[in-house]
Motif scaffolding. Structure first.
Motif, mmCIF file in Angstrom:
data_model
loop_
_atom_site.group_PDB
_atom_site.id
_atom_site.type_symbol
_atom_site.label_atom_id
_atom_site.label_comp_id
_atom_site.label_asym_id
_atom_site.label_seq_id
_atom_site.Cartn_x
_atom_site.Cartn_y
_atom_site.Cartn_z
ATOM 1 N N VAL A 1 -0.592 28.349 26.361
ATOM 2 C CA VAL A 1 -0.229 28.057 24.970
ATOM 3 C C VAL A 1 -0.374 29.320 24.117
ATOM 4 C CG1 VAL A 1 -0.899 26.771 22.903
ATOM 5 C CG2 VAL A 1 -0.824 25.621 25.131
ATOM 6 N N LEU A 2 -1.523 29.974 24.245
ATOM 7 C CA LEU A 2 -1.773 31.169 23.432
ATOM 8 C C LEU A 2 -0.776 32.279 23.762
ATOM 9 C CD1 LEU A 2 -5.686 31.287 23.484
ATOM 10 C CD2 LEU A 2 -4.172 30.337 21.737
ATOM 11 N N LEU A 3 -0.484 32.472 25.044
ATOM 12 C CA LEU A 3 0.435 33.559 25.432
ATOM 13 C C LEU A 3 1.862 33.265 24.965
ATOM 14 C CD1 LEU A 3 -0.772 34.723 28.954
ATOM 15 C CD2 LEU A 3 -1.350 35.592 26.682
ATOM 16 N N ALA A 4 2.226 31.968 24.999
ATOM 17 C CA ALA A 4 3.559 31.608 24.505
ATOM 18 C C ALA A 4 3.656 31.962 23.024
ATOM 19 C CB ALA A 4 3.831 30.125 24.730
ATOM 20 N N GLY A 5 2.607 31.617 22.277
ATOM 21 C CA GLY A 5 2.586 31.963 20.849
ATOM 22 C C GLY A 5 2.678 33.458 20.662
ATOM 23 N N ALA A 6 1.914 34.203 21.467
ATOM 24 C CA ALA A 6 1.911 35.667 21.367
ATOM 25 C C ALA A 6 3.317 36.217 21.608
ATOM 26 C CB ALA A 6 0.938 36.260 22.387
ATOM 27 N N GLY A 7 3.964 35.734 22.650
ATOM 28 C CA GLY A 7 5.296 36.218 22.994
ATOM 29 C C GLY A 7 6.299 35.952 21.879
ATOM 30 N N LEU A 8 6.267 34.721 21.351
ATOM 31 C CA LEU A 8 7.218 34.369 20.291
ATOM 32 C C LEU A 8 6.995 35.235 19.052
ATOM 33 C CD1 LEU A 8 7.321 30.476 20.628
ATOM 34 C CD2 LEU A 8 9.091 32.148 21.224
ATOM 35 N N ALA A 9 5.720 35.437 18.682
ATOM 36 C CA ALA A 9 5.447 36.251 17.494
ATOM 37 C C ALA A 9 5.888 37.695 17.724
ATOM 38 C CB ALA A 9 3.962 36.199 17.151
ATOM 39 N N GLY A 10 5.668 38.205 18.935
ATOM 40 C CA GLY A 10 6.098 39.578 19.248
ATOM 41 C C GLY A 10 7.603 39.717 19.088
ATOM 42 N N ILE A 11 8.330 38.729 19.614
ATOM 43 C CA ILE A 11 9.793 38.764 19.498
ATOM 44 C C ILE A 11 10.204 38.692 18.031
ATOM 45 C CG2 ILE A 11 11.897 37.465 20.001
ATOM 46 C CD1 ILE A 11 10.478 36.657 22.682
ATOM 47 N N ALA A 12 9.512 37.838 17.263
ATOM 48 C CA ALA A 12 9.827 37.724 15.832
ATOM 49 C C ALA A 12 9.618 39.070 15.138
ATOM 50 C CB ALA A 12 8.957 36.651 15.189
ATOM 51 N N GLY A 13 8.541 39.769 15.508
ATOM 52 C CA GLY A 13 8.263 41.074 14.893
ATOM 53 C C GLY A 13 9.374 42.070 15.191
ATOM 54 N N VAL A 14 9.771 42.147 16.463
ATOM 55 C CA VAL A 14 10.838 43.076 16.848
ATOM 56 C C VAL A 14 12.139 42.697 16.147
ATOM 57 C CG1 VAL A 14 12.268 43.850 18.762
ATOM 58 C CG2 VAL A 14 9.799 43.671 19.045
ATOM 59 N N GLY A 15 12.399 41.390 16.085
ATOM 60 C CA GLY A 15 13.599 40.913 15.404
ATOM 61 C C GLY A 15 13.597 41.327 13.937
ATOM 62 N N ALA A 16 12.423 41.213 13.307
ATOM 63 C CA ALA A 16 12.330 41.580 11.890
ATOM 64 C C ALA A 16 12.649 43.062 11.693
ATOM 65 C CB ALA A 16 10.931 41.266 11.358
ATOM 66 N N VAL A 17 12.125 43.906 12.573
ATOM 67 C CA VAL A 17 12.418 45.343 12.487
ATOM 68 C C VAL A 17 13.917 45.581 12.645
ATOM 69 C CG1 VAL A 17 12.117 47.585 13.601
ATOM 70 C CG2 VAL A 17 10.158 46.057 13.339
ATOM 71 N N HIS A 18 14.484 44.909 13.622
ATOM 72 C CA HIS A 18 15.901 45.083 13.921
ATOM 73 C C HIS A 18 16.751 44.725 12.704
ATOM 74 C CE1 HIS A 18 19.304 45.470 16.573
ATOM 75 N NE2 HIS A 18 19.774 44.316 16.121
ATOM 76 N N VAL A 19 16.456 43.548 12.106
ATOM 77 C CA VAL A 19 17.229 43.092 10.956
ATOM 78 C C VAL A 19 17.078 44.073 9.792
ATOM 79 C CG1 VAL A 19 17.350 41.308 9.167
ATOM 80 C CG2 VAL A 19 17.185 40.669 11.588
ATOM 81 N N MET A 20 15.842 44.516 9.557
ATOM 82 C CA MET A 20 15.612 45.417 8.427
ATOM 83 C C MET A 20 16.328 46.747 8.587
ATOM 84 S SD MET A 20 11.818 45.304 6.941
ATOM 85 C CE MET A 20 10.852 44.377 8.067
ATOM 86 N N SER A 21 16.247 47.335 9.784
ATOM 87 C CA SER A 21 16.831 48.670 9.925
ATOM 88 C C SER A 21 18.347 48.585 10.014
ATOM 89 C CB SER A 21 16.239 49.400 11.127
ATOM 90 O OG SER A 21 16.436 48.655 12.285
ATOM 91 N N ARG A 22 18.851 47.423 10.417
ATOM 92 C CA ARG A 22 20.291 47.304 10.552
ATOM 93 C C ARG A 22 20.962 47.012 9.215
ATOM 94 N NH1 ARG A 22 23.664 45.028 15.497
ATOM 95 N NH2 ARG A 22 25.709 45.373 14.579
#
Lengths: 458, 275
Positions: free
Chosen positions: A89-110
């Motif tokens: 459960v914890l690792l799934a949460g970690a993975g999703l949040a990590g992806i959200a973070g990368v996605g946020a960077v991607h959206v901002m820089s694009r």
């Protein structure tokens, strides 16, 4: 005081260290060591491409961004009545949040003019801050789970169960297999994404696959190394491997081995010294490998670069001395031949040698003497007959290059080291003989005893 | 010679666009590209003649590289687009080769000259398939064609600028495309490389290929190319060299940049004098 504190600690003896390294430290310790080694292998291999794709900072943003995911997953699990400390459960949460973070960077820089590094800095710190706030909140709930969550920040191999180690090993193996399968695609992506796009490759999806593998390695590495330092397992082995080879396949394997070795030794040390956080210990081992590579790698290392530079500089200085001696002999217009005049020149009296510091002068003269170009006669240093030949050769080469640069500057081949490369090796024979004619007309071509053809090795 | 026989031109033109010939390697229609809100290319209409060498010429910032990148789908376009042999790019990707600017990649990358050239074959291989001996041999032949066979195993940072450019050229050749786009291949290269590139261009034309080259050296346009496109944000003029490459069109392309224009008209009158 510090020393006293260190003294009072319980340091393991060498024999004990050797036993643990030979997998004699008990079943669980050995299992953890192997688990972390496999993890290190996978992260080194994935890290090679993350580093070459210049995604090191992105990977760091990703790992820091996992923290709020861990907190939220815990809260969600508790709210749903599931065991909050459950690792999947914890690792799934970690993975999703990590992806959200990368996605946020991607959206901002694009979609904004924000530079990517600023976007990463913002996302990394905001996500990490949110994670800390969530952890503090969880502490106030008094569920007694906060210790279980804090281990993800600094890493705690001792908390790794047999089942965890097996899961890590299986997932890491799948990651390695994916990289092997996608090797060609990743190489193309990292070297020249524009060309890849023009050739019809879906570069965005290959990039996504690479980032996905980084996410997986990060998530399975959280427990062992902790989210602050898991980036080190991705970046350091790859960066260290780059020093040792110019081949991508070899670099990938070396990075994997460096990662595995660091994980193995680091996990052993952390088992021996449970008071230190495992993440720190493992990363320090990897850091030692990196430092060694940085200094001692044969071609790209600092030391070899320093030696190469020193030798080149010595080579140029000795050539200068020989040429200046030749020119001084030419200028002396002594009775007899130029050769005699050149051999009569006192090397010590040349202005070039007098401008040097005594150690520098000693080294250059020693190098000339070692090659038999000068000898000391009657307290004065003069050219030998070998030295005279060499001085002629150097002067002739120098003047040909000069003549070439004056008349054909537009054709200058790049990467020519003018003093070391013989004109004949770089320019075609017709041009060389034309240049020689030019020099001869001006009386500036050093005469050699042997015919010119013998100076032409090809 | 690694180029295969010239494949027949596709038979199905796009019905909705009868004005674009299926025979033409590339038809650009109403292409407009903007960076942010600043338009770089306006309403470009162009039909590339088959089996020819085309130079794209224009001042800095005229949108020459942008045009290549836009038709290749590397940057988003605001409007319009290009078709190749009457088909969308996605259908004919492998028949279109690209030589990017040399400065666009990191030359310290751990890869050898031969491995870079082999990348030209990746499109034929497809997903997950490893490089086979046949493709490595094809890449080696391409390296040989640009006079770089002896440098196959060199790490690319150990090559000179001109040699790196030839590696890029060989990579495109290894792809065995029918239409090539080259972005400033002659920029900053030595005489040997320039000769090698010209040689390759002529071989390609003889084999029926079309090459579109962003070119900066006005003095060599007439020697190296058959067609020219004069570009400055929009197409000023395009057509065969003899009809298009004249002082009037150059003046319109380069505007008030007098020093450059002087040099150009000088070069032109020199050429006229020689003839």
């Amino acid at each position: 005081m510090m020393l006293a504190a260190l003294d009072s600690m319980d340091w393991p003896g060498l024999a004990r260290v050797a036993t643990v390294l030979a997998l004699g430290g008990g079943y669980n310790t050995s299992l953890v060591m192997i688990g972390v080694a496999v993890l290190g292998f996978a992260s080194g291999i994935v890290g090679t491409f993350a580093v070459l794709r210049k995604r090191a900072m992105m990977s760091d943003t990703l790992s820091h961004a996992t923290l709020p995911g861990i907190g939220l997953a815990f809260l969600a699990a508790v709210a749903l009545g599931v065991e909050g400390r459950s690792l999947p459960v914890l690792l799934a949460g970690a993975g999703l949040a990590g992806i959200a973070g990368v996605g946020a960077v991607h959206v901002m820089s694009r979609h904004t003019r924000l530079p990517e590094d600023a976007a990463m800095g913002a996302v990394l710190s905001v996500f990490f801050g949110l994670g800390f706030v969530l952890l503090s909140y969880i502490q106030t709930l008094g569920t007694g789970a906060e210790g279980g969550i804090a281990k993800f920040i600094y890493g705690q191999t001792a908390a790794m169960s047999e089942a965890d180690a097996i899961v890590i090993a299986i997932v890491a193996s799948l990651v390695v297999a994916s990289v092997v399968l996608l090797f060609k695609e990743f190489r193309l992506l990292c070297f020249d994404p524009d060309f890849a796009t023009a050739q019809g490759w879906p570069v965005g999806r290959i990039d996504l696959a690479l980032m996905g593998l980084v996410v997986i390695v990060t998530v399975i590495g959280l427990q062992a190394v902790g989210l602050i330092l898991v980036i080190a397992m991705i970046v350091i082995p790859a960066a260290a491997a780059r020093f040792w080879t110019e081949k991508l396949a070899r670099m990938t394997i070396v990075a994997g081995l460096f990662g595995a070795g660091s994980g193995y030794v680091g996990a052993a040390l952390s088992a021996l010294m449970p008071r230190f956080p495992a993440g720190g210990v493992i990363v320090l081992v990897a850091g030692a490998v990196f430092l060694f590579s940085l200094v001692f790698a044969p071609r790209r290392g600092v030391l070899s670069g320093f030696v190469r530079h020193a030798l080149l500089s010595l080579d140029i200085e000795t050539q200068h001395v020989l040429r200046r001696a030749y020119e001084a002999g030419e200028a002396a217009r002594a009775p007899g031949s130029v050769a005699e005049a050149v051999r009569a020149v006192e090397i010590d009296s040349l202005s070039i040698t007098r401008s040097w510091s005594p150690p520098r002068r000693a080294v250059v003269l020693l190098s000339l003497a070692a090659r038999g170009f000068v000898s000391r006669r009657g307290g004065e240093v003069r050219l030998t007959s070998d030295g005279l030949d060499e001085a002629r050769r150097v002067t002739r080469n120098h003047r040909l290059w000069e003549a070439f640069l004056i008349s054909h500057a537009d054709l200058t081949p790049s990467h020519v080291h003018r003093s070391a490369d013989l004109v004949e090796h770089v320019l075609d024979p017709d041009l060389v003989s034309r240049l020689e004619d030019e020099l001869r007309r001006g009386g500036k071509l050093p005469l050699t005893n042997e015919p010119m053809a013998s100076a032409h090795p090809c | 010679m690694i180029l295969p026989d010239h494949p027949a031109a596709p038979r199905t033109p796009i019905a909705s666009r009868p004005e674009h010939s299926a025979q033409s390697p590339m038809s650009v229609h109403s292409l407009t590209v903007a960076y942010g809100s600043k338009p770089v290319l306006w309403d470009v209409e162009y039909e590339t003649p088959a089996s020819s060498l085309v130079a794209i010429v224009g001042p800095n910032g005229a949108g020459k590289s942008t045009l290549l990148k836009a038709v290749l789908g590397l940057i988003p376009v605001a409007a319009g687009g290009a078709v190749f042999w009457g088909k969308p790019l996605a259908d004919v990707r492998r028949r279109v080769g690209y030589v990017p600017q040399r400065g666009s990649v990191d030359w310290d990358f751990p890869v050898s000259a031969l491995e870079v050239v082999t990348m030209g074959r990746y499109g034929m291989l497809g997903w997950l398939r490893p490089v086979t001996r046949r493709h490595v041999e094809a890449a080696r032949a391409a390296l040989d064609q640009v006079g770089m066979a002896d440098f196959a195993d060199r790490q690319i940072s150990q090559l000179s600028g001109g040699q790196q450019q030839r590696v890029f050229l060989a990579r495109a050749l290894a792809q065995e495309a029918d239409l090539y786009f080259m972005d400033e291949p002659f920029a900053g290269v030595d005489a040997a490389t320039e000769a090698a590139i010209v040689d390759v261009l002529r071989t390609l034309r003889t084999a029926g290929r079309t090459v579109v080259v962003v070119h900066h050296d006005l003095s060599t346009v007439e020697d190296y190319f058959d067609h020219v496109m004069l570009l400055n944000g929009r197409i000023i003029a395009a057509g065969p060299i003899a009809e298009t490459f004249n002082a009037r069109n150059l003046q319109r392309t380069y505007g008030g940049r007098l020093t450059l224009l002087d040099a150009v008209s000088q070069a032109l009158s020199d050429v006229a004098g020689q003839k």
